[in-house]
Design an enzyme around this catalytic site. Sequence first.
Site, PDB file in Angstrom:
ATOM      1  N   LYS A 297     -23.830  13.367 -27.155  1.00  0.00           N
ATOM      2  CA  LYS A 297     -24.114  14.770 -27.464  1.00  0.00           C
ATOM      3  C   LYS A 297     -24.790  14.870 -28.822  1.00  0.00           C
ATOM      4  O   LYS A 297     -24.447  14.152 -29.751  1.00  0.00           O
ATOM      5  CB  LYS A 297     -22.811  15.564 -27.465  1.00  0.00           C
ATOM      6  CG  LYS A 297     -23.005  17.055 -27.628  1.00  0.00           C
ATOM      7  CD  LYS A 297     -21.776  17.807 -27.215  1.00  0.00           C
ATOM      8  CE  LYS A 297     -21.968  19.306 -27.371  1.00  0.00           C
ATOM      9  NZ  LYS A 297     -23.171  19.805 -26.686  1.00  0.00           N
TER      10      LYS A 297
ATOM     11  N   ILE B  97     -38.551  14.235 -20.564  1.00  0.00           N
ATOM     12  CA  ILE B  97     -38.820  15.427 -21.344  1.00  0.00           C
ATOM     13  C   ILE B  97     -37.502  16.078 -21.766  1.00  0.00           C
ATOM     14  O   ILE B  97     -36.477  15.903 -21.099  1.00  0.00           O
ATOM     15  CB  ILE B  97     -39.682  16.442 -20.551  1.00  0.00           C
ATOM     16  CG1 ILE B  97     -38.976  16.873 -19.288  1.00  0.00           C
ATOM     17  CG2 ILE B  97     -41.037  15.867 -20.259  1.00  0.00           C
ATOM     18  CD1 ILE B  97     -39.699  17.995 -18.512  1.00  0.00           C
ATOM     19  N   ASN B  98     -37.592  16.844 -22.840  1.00  0.00           N
ATOM     20  CA  ASN B  98     -36.517  17.752 -23.190  1.00  0.00           C
ATOM     21  C   ASN B  98     -36.656  18.968 -22.266  1.00  0.00           C
ATOM     22  O   ASN B  98     -37.559  19.023 -21.434  1.00  0.00           O
ATOM     23  CB  ASN B  98     -36.634  18.153 -24.670  1.00  0.00           C
ATOM     24  CG  ASN B  98     -35.289  18.484 -25.287  1.00  0.00           C
ATOM     25  OD1 ASN B  98     -34.399  18.973 -24.604  1.00  0.00           O
ATOM     26  ND2 ASN B  98     -35.137  18.238 -26.573  1.00  0.00           N
ATOM     27  N   THR B  99     -35.804  19.954 -22.415  1.00  0.00           N
ATOM     28  CA  THR B  99     -35.821  21.090 -21.493  1.00  0.00           C
ATOM     29  C   THR B  99     -37.034  22.001 -21.680  1.00  0.00           C
ATOM     30  O   THR B  99     -37.588  22.114 -22.766  1.00  0.00           O
ATOM     31  CB  THR B  99     -34.548  21.936 -21.666  1.00  0.00           C
ATOM     32  OG1 THR B  99     -34.437  22.329 -23.043  1.00  0.00           O
ATOM     33  CG2 THR B  99     -33.320  21.157 -21.254  1.00  0.00           C
TER      34      THR B  99
ATOM     35  N   LEU C 297     -26.326  23.132 -29.649  1.00  0.00           N
ATOM     36  CA  LEU C 297     -25.938  21.898 -30.351  1.00  0.00           C
ATOM     37  C   LEU C 297     -24.509  21.928 -30.875  1.00  0.00           C
ATOM     38  O   LEU C 297     -24.220  21.446 -31.976  1.00  0.00           O
ATOM     39  CB  LEU C 297     -26.912  21.611 -31.508  1.00  0.00           C
ATOM     40  CG  LEU C 297     -28.361  21.347 -31.118  1.00  0.00           C
ATOM     41  CD1 LEU C 297     -29.238  21.233 -32.357  1.00  0.00           C
ATOM     42  CD2 LEU C 297     -28.476  20.080 -30.281  1.00  0.00           C
TER      43      LEU C 297
ATOM     44  N   GLY D 134     -29.234  13.712 -16.267  1.00  0.00           N
ATOM     45  CA  GLY D 134     -28.712  14.786 -17.104  1.00  0.00           C
ATOM     46  C   GLY D 134     -27.952  15.845 -16.329  1.00  0.00           C
ATOM     47  O   GLY D 134     -26.787  15.667 -15.994  1.00  0.00           O
TER      48      GLY D 134
ATOM     49  N   CYS E 271     -36.054  20.759 -32.939  1.00  0.00           N
ATOM     50  CA  CYS E 271     -35.345  21.573 -33.922  1.00  0.00           C
ATOM     51  C   CYS E 271     -36.327  22.244 -34.886  1.00  0.00           C
ATOM     52  O   CYS E 271     -37.393  21.717 -35.173  1.00  0.00           O
ATOM     53  CB  CYS E 271     -34.391  20.701 -34.731  1.00  0.00           C
ATOM     54  SG  CYS E 271     -33.336  19.701 -33.711  1.00  0.00           S
TER      55      CYS E 271
ATOM     56  N   GLY F 231     -34.639  16.202 -14.390  1.00  0.00           N
ATOM     57  CA  GLY F 231     -34.495  16.479 -12.976  1.00  0.00           C
ATOM     58  C   GLY F 231     -34.093  15.317 -12.103  1.00  0.00           C
ATOM     59  O   GLY F 231     -34.107  15.432 -10.878  1.00  0.00           O
TER      60      GLY F 231
END
Length: 303
Positions: free
Chosen positions: A45, A190-192, A73, A264, A129, A243
């Site tokens: 995390k 990828i990130n979201t 976060l 994920g 961020c 995905g």
Amino acid sequence: MADMRVNLCGVELKNPVTVASGTFGFGREYGAFFDISRLGGISVKGLTPLPRNGNPSPRIAETPMGMLNSVGLQNPGVDAFIAHELPELRRHDITVIANISGNTPEEYGEMCEKLSAAGVDMIEVNISCPNVKAGGLAYGTRPELAAEVTAVAKAHSAVPVMVKLSPNVTDVTEIARAVEGAGADAVSLINTLRGMVIDVKTRRPILKMNTGGLSGPAVLPVAVRMVWEVHNAVKVPILGMGGISSGSDAAQMMLAGASAVAVGAATFADPFAPVRVLEELEAICDAQGLKSVTELTGAVQPW
């Protein structure tokens, strides 16, 4: 049977299936379902310099093909992770990837020093961020900002540094080239994707923060495309995610250019998803007569 070992920027994983940051906690909860040592690695995390409570709820919304989250976060902070969570993880035979988030380059540098000294195997730098020194612009949206934080992380880390790329940009390869040039050992993507869901009756967004990150099966084709583009743009290895919920999904991601993959959101619907993905991927390798799972990486044949 195919050899499932892979090498990710000098770190050997027993197999290419890892779990994505923010979806697996620190492994304790899922350890009640299966032996997490079966996995190639765990990206823990997201950690910040100080503890964070995260965003106000509601901060999770289900979508037809996935979910939106604006958890924000929430985590105990890097020092608490090192003191209480890392020793427990080290009881398992699993590669530990520490995901970090900061608001200044200095914060990234401090966390890299602490975590590499504590003995994590790799550091994953979240550049989605906001940079407070750049007026709140996300590091991942501008090549020069992404390069700056990558260079600082590399200068302060004794272990390989992997940079997690955001899909919320015009050209992901531009950011990938920037972090590679700044010394990144690998990239993850990828990130979201940023999304929004509105309650038609109340006319308010379901998430208290209005928008959130979309993950789940809906983003797989976007993730595969971006991994393929980045694979053709840089030479550093790729940890592909977005995905993945089956062995076929994982194989697609590797064919596009990923050396390893991360499961994920699928774990929220099925706690056994990472192990099932691994078993299905092994079956695909055996059915195709592969000697090594690494034969999949970058083997797509475009028209």
